[in-house]
Design a protein around this motif. Sequence first.
Motif, PDB file in Angstrom:
ATOM      1  N   VAL A   1       0.855  -1.198   0.000  1.00 17.30           N
ATOM      2  CA  VAL A   1       0.000   0.000   0.000  1.00 17.30           C
ATOM      3  C   VAL A   1       0.886   1.241   0.000  1.00 17.30           C
ATOM      4  O   VAL A   1       1.709   1.426   0.913  1.00 17.30           O
ATOM      5  N   GLN A   2       0.733   2.081  -0.998  1.00 19.66           N
ATOM      6  CA  GLN A   2       1.434   3.365  -0.987  1.00 19.66           C
ATOM      7  C   GLN A   2       0.671   4.345  -0.117  1.00 19.66           C
ATOM      8  O   GLN A   2      -0.534   4.576  -0.318  1.00 19.66           O
ATOM      9  N   LEU A   3       1.358   4.939   0.853  1.00 19.23           N
ATOM     10  CA  LEU A   3       0.743   5.913   1.743  1.00 19.23           C
ATOM     11  C   LEU A   3       0.814   7.308   1.112  1.00 19.23           C
ATOM     12  O   LEU A   3       1.644   7.561   0.240  1.00 19.23           O
ATOM     13  N   PRO A   4      -0.031   8.231   1.558  1.00 23.54           N
ATOM     14  CA  PRO A   4       0.074   9.613   1.068  1.00 23.54           C
ATOM     15  C   PRO A   4       1.402  10.236   1.498  1.00 23.54           C
ATOM     16  O   PRO A   4       1.933   9.917   2.572  1.00 23.54           O
ATOM     17  N   ASN A   5       1.936  11.108   0.676  1.00 19.98           N
ATOM     18  CA  ASN A   5       3.092  11.891   1.104  1.00 19.98           C
ATOM     19  C   ASN A   5       2.688  12.785   2.275  1.00 19.98           C
ATOM     20  O   ASN A   5       1.503  13.043   2.489  1.00 19.98           O
ATOM     21  N   ASP A   6       3.668  13.242   3.022  1.00 17.84           N
ATOM     22  CA  ASP A   6       3.444  14.127   4.176  1.00 17.84           C
ATOM     23  C   ASP A   6       2.600  13.458   5.260  1.00 17.84           C
ATOM     24  O   ASP A   6       1.802  14.101   5.932  1.00 17.84           O
ATOM     25  N   SER A   7       2.780  12.140   5.410  1.00 16.30           N
ATOM     26  CA  SER A   7       2.049  11.397   6.447  1.00 16.30           C
ATOM     27  C   SER A   7       2.833  11.309   7.746  1.00 16.30           C
ATOM     28  O   SER A   7       2.267  10.954   8.786  1.00 16.30           O
ATOM     29  N   PHE A   8       4.142  11.601   7.695  1.00 12.48           N
ATOM     30  CA  PHE A   8       5.001  11.443   8.865  1.00 12.48           C
ATOM     31  C   PHE A   8       5.437  12.803   9.397  1.00 12.48           C
ATOM     32  O   PHE A   8       5.498  13.784   8.667  1.00 12.48           O
ATOM     33  N   TYR A   9       5.793  12.818  10.682  1.00 17.70           N
ATOM     34  CA  TYR A   9       6.182  14.058  11.331  1.00 17.70           C
ATOM     35  C   TYR A   9       7.466  14.646  10.754  1.00 17.70           C
ATOM     36  O   TYR A   9       7.635  15.849  10.706  1.00 17.70           O
ATOM     37  N   ASN A  10       8.393  13.777  10.338  1.00 13.92           N
ATOM     38  CA  ASN A  10       9.701  14.308   9.952  1.00 13.92           C
ATOM     39  C   ASN A  10      10.200  13.839   8.589  1.00 13.92           C
ATOM     40  O   ASN A  10      11.395  13.819   8.341  1.00 13.92           O
ATOM     41  N   THR A  11       9.285  13.464   7.715  1.00 17.84           N
ATOM     42  CA  THR A  11       9.666  13.200   6.326  1.00 17.84           C
ATOM     43  C   THR A  11       8.429  13.308   5.442  1.00 17.84           C
ATOM     44  O   THR A  11       7.326  12.951   5.858  1.00 17.84           O
ATOM     45  N   GLY A  12       8.642  13.792   4.232  1.00 19.47           N
ATOM     46  CA  GLY A  12       7.525  13.913   3.305  1.00 19.47           C
ATOM     47  C   GLY A  12       7.607  12.943   2.141  1.00 19.47           C
ATOM     48  O   GLY A  12       6.812  13.001   1.218  1.00 19.47           O
ATOM     49  N   ILE A  13       8.589  12.015   2.183  1.00 19.20           N
ATOM     50  CA  ILE A  13       8.824  11.126   1.041  1.00 19.20           C
ATOM     51  C   ILE A  13       7.760  10.046   0.926  1.00 19.20           C
ATOM     52  O   ILE A  13       7.007   9.792   1.867  1.00 19.20           O
ATOM     53  N   ALA A  14       7.726   9.412  -0.245  1.00 17.90           N
ATOM     54  CA  ALA A  14       6.782   8.318  -0.470  1.00 17.90           C
ATOM     55  C   ALA A  14       7.160   7.110   0.378  1.00 17.90           C
ATOM     56  O   ALA A  14       8.330   6.723   0.440  1.00 17.90           O
ATOM     57  N   THR A  15       6.178   6.532   1.028  1.00 13.73           N
ATOM     58  CA  THR A  15       6.392   5.352   1.877  1.00 13.73           C
ATOM     59  C   THR A  15       5.321   4.312   1.577  1.00 13.73           C
ATOM     60  O   THR A  15       4.241   4.634   1.076  1.00 13.73           O
ATOM     61  N   TYR A  16       5.636   3.070   1.925  1.00 13.99           N
ATOM     62  CA  TYR A  16       4.786   1.949   1.551  1.00 13.99           C
ATOM     63  C   TYR A  16       4.658   0.976   2.720  1.00 13.99           C
ATOM     64  O   TYR A  16       5.631   0.726   3.437  1.00 13.99           O
ATOM     65  N   VAL A  17       3.461   0.425   2.882  1.00 16.81           N
ATOM     66  CA  VAL A  17       3.239  -0.656   3.849  1.00 16.81           C
ATOM     67  C   VAL A  17       3.216  -1.974   3.079  1.00 16.81           C
ATOM     68  O   VAL A  17       2.378  -2.166   2.189  1.00 16.81           O
ATOM     69  N   TRP A  18       4.145  -2.861   3.415  1.00 22.69           N
ATOM     70  CA  TRP A  18       4.173  -4.201   2.818  1.00 22.69           C
ATOM     71  C   TRP A  18       3.417  -5.155   3.748  1.00 22.69           C
ATOM     72  O   TRP A  18       3.688  -5.198   4.955  1.00 22.69           O
ATOM     73  N   ILE A  19       2.497  -5.912   3.190  1.00 23.33           N
ATOM     74  CA  ILE A  19       1.792  -6.949   3.944  1.00 23.33           C
ATOM     75  C   ILE A  19       2.354  -8.296   3.514  1.00 23.33           C
ATOM     76  O   ILE A  19       2.233  -8.686   2.347  1.00 23.33           O
ATOM     77  N   VAL A  20       2.985  -8.968   4.452  1.00 25.49           N
ATOM     78  CA  VAL A  20       3.627 -10.258   4.191  1.00 25.49           C
ATOM     79  C   VAL A  20       2.931 -11.307   5.052  1.00 25.49           C
ATOM     80  O   VAL A  20       2.705 -11.092   6.247  1.00 25.49           O
ATOM     81  N   THR A  21       2.564 -12.417   4.445  1.00 23.79           N
ATOM     82  CA  THR A  21       1.906 -13.479   5.211  1.00 23.79           C
ATOM     83  C   THR A  21       2.418 -14.839   4.758  1.00 23.79           C
ATOM     84  O   THR A  21       2.633 -15.064   3.566  1.00 23.79           O
TER      85      THR A  21
END
Length: 593
Positions: free
Chosen positions: A384-404
């Motif tokens: 899942v790609q998260l929205p930019n500017d979701s974190f307090y100290n970075t605005g870069i693109a981040t992703y949640v990987w779901i591994v099962t």
Amino acid sequence: MNSNEKIQVVGTNIGEKANLIWNVANSLFGAYKPHEYGLVILPMVVIKRFHDCLLPTQEKVLETYEKVKQLAVKDGFLRKASGYRFYNTSKFTFEKLKADPENIKPNFEDYINGFSDNVIDILANMGFFTQIERMTDAGVLYQVISDFCKDDADMDPERISAIDMGYVFENLVQRFSESYNEEAGAHFTSRDIIYLMCDLLTTNADFSDEDAPAKTVYDMAMGTSQMLTCMEERVKALDNTADIICYGQEINPFTFGIAKADMLIRGGDPENMQFGNTLNDDKFSSYTFDYVISNPPFGIDWKREAADVEAEHKKGDAGRFGVGLPAKSDGQMLFMLNGLSKLKDTGRMAIIQNGSSLFTGDAGSGQSEIRRYLIENDWLDAIVQLPNDSFYNTGIATYVWIVTKDKPESHREQVLLIDASQCYEQRRKPIGNKRVDITEDCRNLIIGAYGDYITHNYTHKLANGTEIICKAKVMDAVSLGYNKITIESPQLDENGKPIKKAKKLVADTSKRDTENVPLDEDIDAYFEREVLPYRPNAWIDRNKTKVGYEIPFTRTFYEYKELEPAADIAKRIEKHEHSMMEKLHELFGNGGE
């Protein structure tokens, strides 16, 4: 309080409490350098939190202590009296300390030494005892204690929850880290993102079996343990009878101390919180868990851990890192492998990564081999790609990987990519770089897309009229892989004829080239179609063929937008120029021509 209110109140609590505590640090000016303020303030916050927890039962503890102080084993009696797994047998409180400025040092030492051993260990780990001497010598100890006596410095659990207190701690750690230029890769994770991760992990989970053993959850880079606390909260929301046990490891002595303190206050087992470097000092080597949830540092090198990590890599399947090693400049995929090694056969992991984990590393590299390991074992379920500017100290693109390790049959040999970069609500007031929230409406849209596991664009109109969108694309796992083939061309003699040696064509290394052929395509067919028409004498060096994997997230969701016709652009420019000239004439008058 619903989840949206909890997301918003975090900002309020962070702002009010963290600013108050940050202002206490002003008392240290001159005696400490700004980057040293955390040496005092963070342990003092922990002490005050313990103090306010214990204040209602202090008299009962003192009475009990008088009765049992001669006994060899008295911890059980004192814990029962305090109502917690810790206690303090000193007669002092912060108010009593404040009332006697002349004896502040011995009285404060008496108070600190009255704590149970598990609290003493936390403070020792933070190196606090040397700071008492330093504050006394600098003449600031009394002022610091007085500042923590203010009404709005009340940290009773009835006033501020363990989760919210954790965010205050993390905000303070962030501020102190920034003043000391700590690594930017240690990103603090807000409650809205953690809720999303928790809900992704527990989609279709069943906690209703009363006879089932307690579920376990592990965070390998736990910070102040807020992911674990939120996971417990979300599981309890699904089934208030569910039993979940939290485990975590942390390398920073201050955030570790805070996590262990939080575990003590919540009544959990503090031994489940372990201090140390997860990469080269794994405290849970023999454990496996039902859930792993983590936001490990990214963009941070692992050179200091290299000797131990490389030694474990050589163990192959007997170690955590046998699959492959990423570039030393970024160790986030080592955490991915560590988390994978900690999953039960039915376990699930949600882990945050930046964009480099999707594609960096050529075929055969450590990063590519890690992706290959996940995909060919059919453990990668969704990203899942998260929205930019979701974190307090970075605005870069981040992703949640779901591994099962236990994919449902309907997900087998597939990977779901979810672009939730436009699925957010704007914050009324930013917190650092965090300008957006994944509110309940946004989270439900993402969870719905994950639950459906189909290719589809999901939209929803918010109460304010704004439309949010979440795009989902199901990928065949094999489509993420490719064969990297090496194409050779012959050396030519002065007459333009191929040179042979021992009846074999001699390759011209200056003309060597490579092609990435999709795994689900025949190499020879590709070669005949894409290469031979342009290089008739070329051939494939089969010994150099390597398998690689990358996840083309951006390319998958790219939408071509037709360019505006040149004539329309020209008209727009002409209109803009005309408007500007009119404004200039208004400003300067015709005499300005």
